[in-house]
Design a protein around this motif. Sequence first.
Motif, PDB file in Angstrom:
ATOM      1  N   ASP A 173     -24.172  32.536 -31.150  1.00  0.00           N
ATOM      2  CA  ASP A 173     -22.961  34.049 -30.918  1.00  0.00           C
ATOM      3  C   ASP A 173     -22.040  34.429 -29.433  1.00  0.00           C
ATOM      4  N   ALA A 174     -22.548  33.206 -28.558  1.00  0.00           N
ATOM      5  CA  ALA A 174     -20.936  33.643 -27.962  1.00  0.00           C
ATOM      6  C   ALA A 174     -19.766  33.223 -28.030  1.00  0.00           C
ATOM      7  N   LEU A 175     -18.893  33.967 -27.776  1.00  0.00           N
ATOM      8  CA  LEU A 175     -17.194  33.504 -28.349  1.00  0.00           C
ATOM      9  C   LEU A 175     -16.608  32.881 -27.388  1.00  0.00           C
ATOM     10  N   ILE A 176     -17.248  32.342 -25.794  1.00  0.00           N
ATOM     11  CA  ILE A 176     -17.041  31.743 -24.984  1.00  0.00           C
ATOM     12  C   ILE A 176     -17.717  31.560 -24.291  1.00  0.00           C
ATOM     13  N   MET A 177     -17.460  30.252 -23.743  1.00  0.00           N
ATOM     14  CA  MET A 177     -18.942  29.806 -22.895  1.00  0.00           C
ATOM     15  C   MET A 177     -18.741  28.896 -21.439  1.00  0.00           C
ATOM     16  N   GLU A 178     -18.715  28.875 -20.088  1.00  0.00           N
ATOM     17  CA  GLU A 178     -19.196  28.385 -19.433  1.00  0.00           C
ATOM     18  C   GLU A 178     -18.198  26.585 -19.440  1.00  0.00           C
ATOM     19  N   GLU A 179     -17.779  25.703 -18.931  1.00  0.00           N
ATOM     20  CA  GLU A 179     -17.704  23.732 -19.284  1.00  0.00           C
ATOM     21  C   GLU A 179     -19.251  23.907 -18.470  1.00  0.00           C
ATOM     22  N   LYS A 180     -19.906  22.801 -19.270  1.00  0.00           N
ATOM     23  CA  LYS A 180     -20.509  21.982 -18.182  1.00  0.00           C
ATOM     24  C   LYS A 180     -21.342  21.351 -16.544  1.00  0.00           C
ATOM     25  N   ASP A 181     -19.790  21.827 -16.314  1.00  0.00           N
ATOM     26  CA  ASP A 181     -19.370  21.124 -15.383  1.00  0.00           C
ATOM     27  C   ASP A 181     -19.519  22.551 -14.142  1.00  0.00           C
ATOM     28  N   SER A 182     -19.852  22.850 -14.552  1.00  0.00           N
ATOM     29  CA  SER A 182     -20.316  24.587 -13.961  1.00  0.00           C
ATOM     30  C   SER A 182     -21.293  24.003 -12.833  1.00  0.00           C
ATOM     31  N   PRO A 183     -21.085  24.312 -11.377  1.00  0.00           N
ATOM     32  CA  PRO A 183     -21.523  24.516  -9.987  1.00  0.00           C
ATOM     33  C   PRO A 183     -22.549  25.312 -10.477  1.00  0.00           C
ATOM     34  N   TYR A 184     -22.960  25.987 -11.358  1.00  0.00           N
ATOM     35  CA  TYR A 184     -24.360  27.059 -10.965  1.00  0.00           C
ATOM     36  C   TYR A 184     -25.641  26.325 -11.819  1.00  0.00           C
ATOM     37  N   ALA A 185     -25.826  25.407 -11.146  1.00  0.00           N
ATOM     38  CA  ALA A 185     -27.319  25.233 -11.693  1.00  0.00           C
ATOM     39  C   ALA A 185     -28.662  25.442 -11.030  1.00  0.00           C
ATOM     40  N   ASN A 186     -29.424  26.057 -12.098  1.00  0.00           N
ATOM     41  CA  ASN A 186     -30.563  26.638 -11.652  1.00  0.00           C
ATOM     42  C   ASN A 186     -31.638  25.956 -10.863  1.00  0.00           C
ATOM     43  N   VAL A 187     -32.147  25.582  -9.641  1.00  0.00           N
ATOM     44  CA  VAL A 187     -32.474  24.939  -8.581  1.00  0.00           C
ATOM     45  C   VAL A 187     -34.120  25.833  -8.884  1.00  0.00           C
ATOM     46  N   VAL A 188     -35.119  24.777  -7.772  1.00  0.00           N
ATOM     47  CA  VAL A 188     -36.505  24.548  -7.245  1.00  0.00           C
ATOM     48  C   VAL A 188     -36.175  25.395  -5.766  1.00  0.00           C
ATOM     49  N   ALA A 189     -36.294  26.599  -5.344  1.00  0.00           N
ATOM     50  CA  ALA A 189     -35.822  27.113  -4.287  1.00  0.00           C
ATOM     51  C   ALA A 189     -37.358  27.029  -3.605  1.00  0.00           C
ATOM     52  N   VAL A 190     -37.554  26.962  -2.221  1.00  0.00           N
ATOM     53  CA  VAL A 190     -38.965  26.302  -1.568  1.00  0.00           C
ATOM     54  C   VAL A 190     -38.749  27.137  -0.255  1.00  0.00           C
ATOM     55  N   ARG A 191     -39.405  27.412   0.760  1.00  0.00           N
ATOM     56  CA  ARG A 191     -39.454  28.126   2.483  1.00  0.00           C
ATOM     57  C   ARG A 191     -39.191  26.103   3.114  1.00  0.00           C
ATOM     58  N   GLU A 192     -38.054  26.283   3.638  1.00  0.00           N
ATOM     59  CA  GLU A 192     -37.596  26.197   4.776  1.00  0.00           C
ATOM     60  C   GLU A 192     -38.775  24.344   5.386  1.00  0.00           C
ATOM     61  N   GLU A 193     -39.982  25.427   5.737  1.00  0.00           N
ATOM     62  CA  GLU A 193     -40.993  24.816   6.324  1.00  0.00           C
ATOM     63  C   GLU A 193     -42.218  23.676   5.841  1.00  0.00           C
ATOM     64  N   ASN A 194     -41.931  24.284   3.964  1.00  0.00           N
ATOM     65  CA  ASN A 194     -42.890  23.817   3.133  1.00  0.00           C
ATOM     66  C   ASN A 194     -41.962  22.437   2.135  1.00  0.00           C
ATOM     67  N   LYS A 195     -40.847  22.001   2.288  1.00  0.00           N
ATOM     68  CA  LYS A 195     -40.070  21.254   1.419  1.00  0.00           C
ATOM     69  C   LYS A 195     -40.234  19.926   1.624  1.00  0.00           C
ATOM     70  N   ASP A 196     -41.141  19.907   2.099  1.00  0.00           N
ATOM     71  CA  ASP A 196     -41.488  17.908   2.779  1.00  0.00           C
ATOM     72  C   ASP A 196     -43.329  17.950   2.171  1.00  0.00           C
ATOM     73  N   SER A 197     -43.420  19.190   1.733  1.00  0.00           N
ATOM     74  CA  SER A 197     -45.336  19.299   1.500  1.00  0.00           C
ATOM     75  C   SER A 197     -45.462  18.528   0.154  1.00  0.00           C
ATOM     76  N   GLU A 198     -46.621  17.443   0.090  1.00  0.00           N
ATOM     77  CA  GLU A 198     -46.611  16.722  -0.559  1.00  0.00           C
ATOM     78  C   GLU A 198     -46.310  17.568  -2.148  1.00  0.00           C
ATOM     79  N   LYS A 199     -47.308  18.525  -2.387  1.00  0.00           N
ATOM     80  CA  LYS A 199     -46.926  19.101  -3.630  1.00  0.00           C
ATOM     81  C   LYS A 199     -45.706  19.908  -4.032  1.00  0.00           C
ATOM     82  N   ILE A 200     -44.788  19.948  -3.044  1.00  0.00           N
ATOM     83  CA  ILE A 200     -43.649  20.969  -3.528  1.00  0.00           C
ATOM     84  C   ILE A 200     -42.602  19.340  -4.005  1.00  0.00           C
TER      85      ILE A 200
END
Length: 271
Positions: free
Chosen positions: A216-243
């Motif tokens: 359905d899209a007439l045009i789309m972004e190319e696959k090298d777009s920098p807008y990848a979706n990420v897992v966001a976390v707090r700085e304080e828990n970035k290195d926790s085992e569950k993260i």
Amino acid sequence: MMKKVLAIILAAGLALGAAGCGSNKSTGAEGGKEDKTIVIGVSPVPHKAIVEAAVPILEKEGYKVKIEEFTDYVLPNTALADKDLDANFFQHVPFLNKTVSEKGLKLTYTVKVHLEPLGFYSQKIKNFDDIKSGAEIAIPNDPTNGARALRLLESKGLIKLKEGELVSKMDITENPKNIKITELDAPQLPRVLGDVEGAVINTNFALEAGMDPIKDALIMEEKDSPYANVVAVREENKDSEKIKALSKALNSPEVKEFIEENYKGSILPSF
């Protein structure tokens, strides 16, 4: 004398009871026992399904995953900063960076998971080059996705823009077809297609509206777009085992296969 002995015994019992209570509390997330529950906030499509694909991996490691859905772009970061969530998964890096800068939130990200290419959709034309002079085009009104939408239009020669990452419609330097740009909340864009020449829509909202981005899209972004979706976390828990476990699961071969098989190129793995 007997009363004094009973009082001493009672006091000792209460002290031991209090010590026991304190010992129980120390077995939580900040004590000696690891917290095995992961609370993650997501957008309904496709983020929820992608996280659900990772749940069996996490369950094998003893984690319980609680998924909370959000339908806006503000509350997931607020809830994360307020420690109502352990992580969220709904946004790309430029959006996260802008939110952190504007609101002073101590958030970061661990891994990139997927790319949702922006697409231009229309109910009035079949070819992007058929856009009429004076036509109205709707784009997302948040700064990062708005800039991204304008760059997509520019990449196909419809307009020209100033240099810079967060450009707006005020930064259009050339507009030969005198296109009118209308900014709207991203979730509303599929609903206005009957009223405008076309709209630049995030893939998740296109999918929710029953559209097939590839068809359905007439045009789309190319696959090298920098807008990848990420897992966001707090700085304080970035290195926790569950993260670490969550990040590894969302970058697993199983999740990559799930994205490729279920979205057929409308959503692309970023790892």
